[in-house]
Design a protein around this motif. Structure first.
Motif, PDB file in Angstrom:
ATOM      1  N   TYR A 389       0.879  -1.244  -0.141  1.00 32.63           N
ATOM      2  CA  TYR A 389      -0.342   0.360   0.240  1.00 32.63           C
ATOM      3  C   TYR A 389       0.782   1.258   0.049  1.00 32.63           C
ATOM      4  N   ILE A 390       2.040   1.377   0.625  1.00 35.15           N
ATOM      5  CA  ILE A 390       2.255   2.328   0.888  1.00 35.15           C
ATOM      6  C   ILE A 390       3.258   2.465  -0.142  1.00 35.15           C
ATOM      7  N   ASP A 391       4.133   1.681  -1.099  1.00 35.68           N
ATOM      8  CA  ASP A 391       4.559   2.012  -2.768  1.00 35.68           C
ATOM      9  C   ASP A 391       3.322   1.983  -3.896  1.00 35.68           C
ATOM     10  N   TYR A 392       2.257   1.487  -3.658  1.00 40.68           N
ATOM     11  CA  TYR A 392       0.615   2.081  -4.475  1.00 40.68           C
ATOM     12  C   TYR A 392       0.405   3.840  -3.769  1.00 40.68           C
ATOM     13  N   TYR A 393       0.344   3.600  -2.423  1.00 41.40           N
ATOM     14  CA  TYR A 393      -0.113   5.485  -1.707  1.00 41.40           C
ATOM     15  C   TYR A 393       1.528   6.625  -2.379  1.00 41.40           C
ATOM     16  N   ASN A 394       2.918   6.314  -2.421  1.00 43.31           N
ATOM     17  CA  ASN A 394       3.503   7.278  -3.151  1.00 43.31           C
ATOM     18  C   ASN A 394       3.953   6.773  -4.878  1.00 43.31           C
ATOM     19  N   ASN A 395       3.614   6.108  -5.342  1.00 43.73           N
ATOM     20  CA  ASN A 395       3.765   5.965  -7.283  1.00 43.73           C
ATOM     21  C   ASN A 395       2.862   5.940  -8.195  1.00 43.73           C
ATOM     22  N   LYS A 396       1.270   5.630  -7.324  1.00 42.89           N
ATOM     23  CA  LYS A 396       0.303   5.250  -7.996  1.00 42.89           C
ATOM     24  C   LYS A 396      -0.958   6.489  -7.314  1.00 42.89           C
ATOM     25  N   ARG A 397      -1.339   6.475  -6.009  1.00 48.42           N
ATOM     26  CA  ARG A 397      -1.922   7.134  -6.205  1.00 48.42           C
ATOM     27  C   ARG A 397      -2.393   8.724  -6.186  1.00 48.42           C
ATOM     28  N   ILE A 398      -3.282   9.354  -7.008  1.00 49.19           N
ATOM     29  CA  ILE A 398      -3.182  10.645  -7.435  1.00 49.19           C
ATOM     30  C   ILE A 398      -3.375  11.269  -5.854  1.00 49.19           C
ATOM     31  N   LYS A 399      -3.506  12.677  -5.869  1.00 58.06           N
ATOM     32  CA  LYS A 399      -3.887  13.960  -5.122  1.00 58.06           C
ATOM     33  C   LYS A 399      -4.789  15.014  -5.445  1.00 58.06           C
ATOM     34  N   SER A 400      -5.924  15.335  -5.537  1.00 54.91           N
ATOM     35  CA  SER A 400      -6.072  16.659  -6.118  1.00 54.91           C
ATOM     36  C   SER A 400      -5.434  17.807  -5.323  1.00 54.91           C
ATOM     37  N   ARG A 401      -4.765  17.775  -4.389  1.00 56.10           N
ATOM     38  CA  ARG A 401      -3.728  18.973  -4.206  1.00 56.10           C
ATOM     39  C   ARG A 401      -2.485  18.786  -5.222  1.00 56.10           C
ATOM     40  N   LEU A 402      -2.189  17.456  -5.524  1.00 56.75           N
ATOM     41  CA  LEU A 402      -0.879  17.552  -6.321  1.00 56.75           C
ATOM     42  C   LEU A 402      -1.195  17.819  -7.653  1.00 56.75           C
ATOM     43  N   ASN A 403      -2.196  18.335  -7.810  1.00 60.57           N
ATOM     44  CA  ASN A 403      -2.750  18.370  -9.606  1.00 60.57           C
ATOM     45  C   ASN A 403      -2.918  16.883 -10.359  1.00 60.57           C
ATOM     46  N   GLY A 404      -4.258  15.953  -9.352  1.00 63.16           N
ATOM     47  CA  GLY A 404      -3.947  14.881 -10.495  1.00 63.16           C
ATOM     48  C   GLY A 404      -2.416  14.572 -10.269  1.00 63.16           C
ATOM     49  N   LYS A 405      -1.535  14.077  -9.808  1.00 59.32           N
ATOM     50  CA  LYS A 405      -0.201  13.711  -9.881  1.00 59.32           C
ATOM     51  C   LYS A 405      -0.088  12.878  -8.129  1.00 59.32           C
ATOM     52  N   SER A 406       1.102  12.065  -8.007  1.00 62.24           N
ATOM     53  CA  SER A 406       1.131  11.094  -7.755  1.00 62.24           C
ATOM     54  C   SER A 406       2.178  11.973  -6.788  1.00 62.24           C
ATOM     55  N   PRO A 407       2.293  11.570  -4.933  1.00 62.24           N
ATOM     56  CA  PRO A 407       3.642  12.037  -4.236  1.00 62.24           C
ATOM     57  C   PRO A 407       4.376  12.022  -5.315  1.00 62.24           C
ATOM     58  N   VAL A 408       5.425  11.122  -5.696  1.00 58.44           N
ATOM     59  CA  VAL A 408       6.796  10.591  -6.666  1.00 58.44           C
ATOM     60  C   VAL A 408       6.494  10.996  -8.077  1.00 58.44           C
ATOM     61  N   GLN A 409       5.790  11.435  -8.466  1.00 57.76           N
ATOM     62  CA  GLN A 409       5.464  12.217 -10.013  1.00 57.76           C
ATOM     63  C   GLN A 409       5.380  13.735  -9.930  1.00 57.76           C
ATOM     64  N   PHE A 410       4.791  14.169  -8.508  1.00 55.05           N
ATOM     65  CA  PHE A 410       5.048  15.568  -8.150  1.00 55.05           C
ATOM     66  C   PHE A 410       6.170  16.509  -7.970  1.00 55.05           C
ATOM     67  N   ARG A 411       7.299  15.055  -7.055  1.00 50.59           N
ATOM     68  CA  ARG A 411       8.219  15.460  -6.381  1.00 50.59           C
ATOM     69  C   ARG A 411       9.738  15.520  -8.023  1.00 50.59           C
ATOM     70  N   SER A 412       9.167  14.229  -8.529  1.00 49.71           N
ATOM     71  CA  SER A 412       9.983  14.267 -10.033  1.00 49.71           C
ATOM     72  C   SER A 412       9.589  15.358 -10.465  1.00 49.71           C
ATOM     73  N   LEU A 413       8.241  15.927 -11.100  1.00 51.08           N
ATOM     74  CA  LEU A 413       8.178  17.670 -12.011  1.00 51.08           C
ATOM     75  C   LEU A 413       8.652  18.545 -11.431  1.00 51.08           C
ATOM     76  N   PHE A 414       9.385  18.578  -9.993  1.00 52.38           N
ATOM     77  CA  PHE A 414       9.686  19.637  -9.469  1.00 52.38           C
ATOM     78  C   PHE A 414      11.522  19.891  -9.848  1.00 52.38           C
ATOM     79  N   GLU A 415      11.079  18.660  -9.548  1.00 53.21           N
ATOM     80  CA  GLU A 415      12.653  18.660  -9.841  1.00 53.21           C
ATOM     81  C   GLU A 415      13.863  18.744 -11.192  1.00 53.21           C
ATOM     82  N   GLN A 416      12.571  18.658 -12.112  1.00 52.97           N
ATOM     83  CA  GLN A 416      13.430  18.875 -13.613  1.00 52.97           C
ATOM     84  C   GLN A 416      13.159  20.047 -13.937  1.00 52.97           C
ATOM     85  N   ASP A 417      12.229  21.419 -12.691  1.00 51.54           N
ATOM     86  CA  ASP A 417      12.013  21.669 -13.692  1.00 51.54           C
ATOM     87  C   ASP A 417      13.906  22.820 -12.404  1.00 51.54           C
TER      88      ASP A 417
END
Length: 417
Positions: A389-417
């Motif tokens: 579940y924690i692996d799912y929570y970090n990598n796949k579960r999207i959040k509305s406050r993260l613009n529909g991204k999962s926590p890892v996806q949101f962090r990756s986009l921030f680091e790319q910028d």
């Protein structure tokens, strides 16, 4: 004669009579026939005028006669002599007559005497019987004697008798029969989730006015007990160690990863066993940085959690680590390890869970989506499911406050910028 009597002519007194004896006026009583005169003096002698006690004086003879006095030698009974009697009979005799007339139309003095003896027997002892006991005795004698007789012998008002009789009738009835049915209906309708407070509120919605104490007593008598909410784990153990200031102060936003972290411990009940989960969350994106799940909330659990988190980053200078005031976070070793890595410690105010709302929100989400959604047969089964579940929570579960991204996806986009 010492009194002056006015002469009456043509039906009117020519002169007012002087005051006689009792301080009241005296007037002429009317006109006499032709050639005759009658003198009247009204004298009340202290008695009321309704009793008709006056004195009449003739023209020649001074003897006075009281109105209503005995005539022809027949004695007249006075008020005191007739008090309590009627036609020469006592109260008991008249009551006996009524008892006989009610039963067969003929007076039966002995019937009233028996009733009086039974009611009078209640007063034997140190004091008179209570009204309730007397009413109960009267109710028991009603099949044999008329109620009026019994009330007279017992010296009880009819309204008092009916009041106590109603109480006697209600004694064998269940006053809360309707409330009992409503309580049971509400309890089973909600599958035992409602305690007496919620049952009381629902009963008021249905038109009942029962007090919450009455509902609690009825539920206890019927053996209805709501499901006890499991006790939450509380890590606070007093003022041991040292508390840190509340630097976060409910500001859970972060401009970049690894600026603000939060941690907490929650208890998980699985198959009769207790597990304790201790994670670290990044306030930037809600990502679970590290976690430890153990059967005991000890200091070793916190050490392992910190080791896993610190191993992922070379430098954490200026990072703020927020927690509650649990004994683990006030321990000198925990504070020392944070200081060695340049981490600033922050603590919630005592007894205020909202100061650590981000960690509490994660616990609620995890339990709703994992713990309560499935039935786990053993703690080991849950631990395996938690890892997934924690692996799912970090990598796949999207959040509305993260613009529909999962926590890892949101962090990756921030680091790319």
């Amino acid at each position: 004669m010492g009194a002056q009597v006015p002469q009456v002519r043509g039906g009117r007194a020519s002169q007012a009579a002087p005051f006689q004896g009792n301080g009241r006026d005296s007037r002429g009583a009317g006109a006499a026939g032709p050639g005759k005169r009658r003198n009247f003096v009204a004298h009340c002698g202290g008695a009321s005028s309704q009793q008709g006690r006056c004195r009449e004086l003739g023209p020649e003879s001074p003897p006075r006669r009281i109105c209503g006095a005995p005539r022809d030698g027949v004695p007249q009974q006075t008020t005191q002599q007739t008090n309590g009697t009627s036609h020469g009979k006592t109260k008991e005799e008249r009551a006996a007559d009524r008892a006989g007339e009610a039963q067969g139309g003929k007076p039966a003095p002995e019937g009233g005497e028996r009733a009086a003896k039974k009611i009078g027997g209640l007063s034997r002892g140190t004091g008179a019987p209570g009204a309730a006991r007397l009413a109960e005795a009267i109710e028991g004698l009603r099949p044999e004697y008329p109620l009026a007789l019994l009330l007279e012998l017992g010296k009880m008002a009819r309204s008092v008798f009916y009041y106590h009789r109603k109480r006697l009738e209600d004694r064998g009835k269940d006053r809360h029969a309707a409330e009992r049915r409503a309580v049971a209906s509400i309890f089973f309708e909600h599958e035992g989730r409602y305690g007496y407070r919620r049952v009381t509120a629902e009963m008021r919605n249905r038109g009942f006015t029962a007090n919450h104490k009455t509902v609690q007593r009825l539920m206890s008598e019927m053996g209805l007990k709501c499901a006890i909410r499991k006790v939450r784990y509380r890590s606070y153990r007093g003022e041991a160690g040292k508390a840190a200031p509340n630097i976060i102060n409910r500001d859970f936003s972060a401009d970049a990863p690894n600026c603000k972290w939060t941690t907490d411990v929650t208890q998980i009940n699985v198959g009769g066993a207790k597990l304790y989960l201790s994670p670290i969350l990044d306030m930037f994106n809600g990502e679970v940085v590290s976690y430890n799940i153990s059967r005991s909330p000890d200091l070793e659990q916190v050490r392992d959690m910190l080791d896993k988190a610190f191993a992922k980053f070379a430098s954490l200078d200026g990072l703020v680590m927020h927690s509650d005031q649990g004994w683990q976070y006030r321990h000198h070793e925990y504070r020392r390890r944070l200081k060695e890595r340049g981490v600033v410690q922050s603590m919630s105010r005592k007894g205020n869970c909202l100061d650590n709302a981000l960690a509490e929100s994660f616990f609620g989400t995890m339990k709703s989506e994992l713990l309560y959604a499935r039935k786990f047969e053993s703690p080991d089964e849950f631990v395996k499911a938690l890892d997934k579940y924690i692996d799912y929570y970090n990598n796949k579960r999207i959040k509305s406050r993260l613009n529909g991204k999962s926590p890892v996806q949101f962090r990756s986009l921030f680091e790319q910028d």
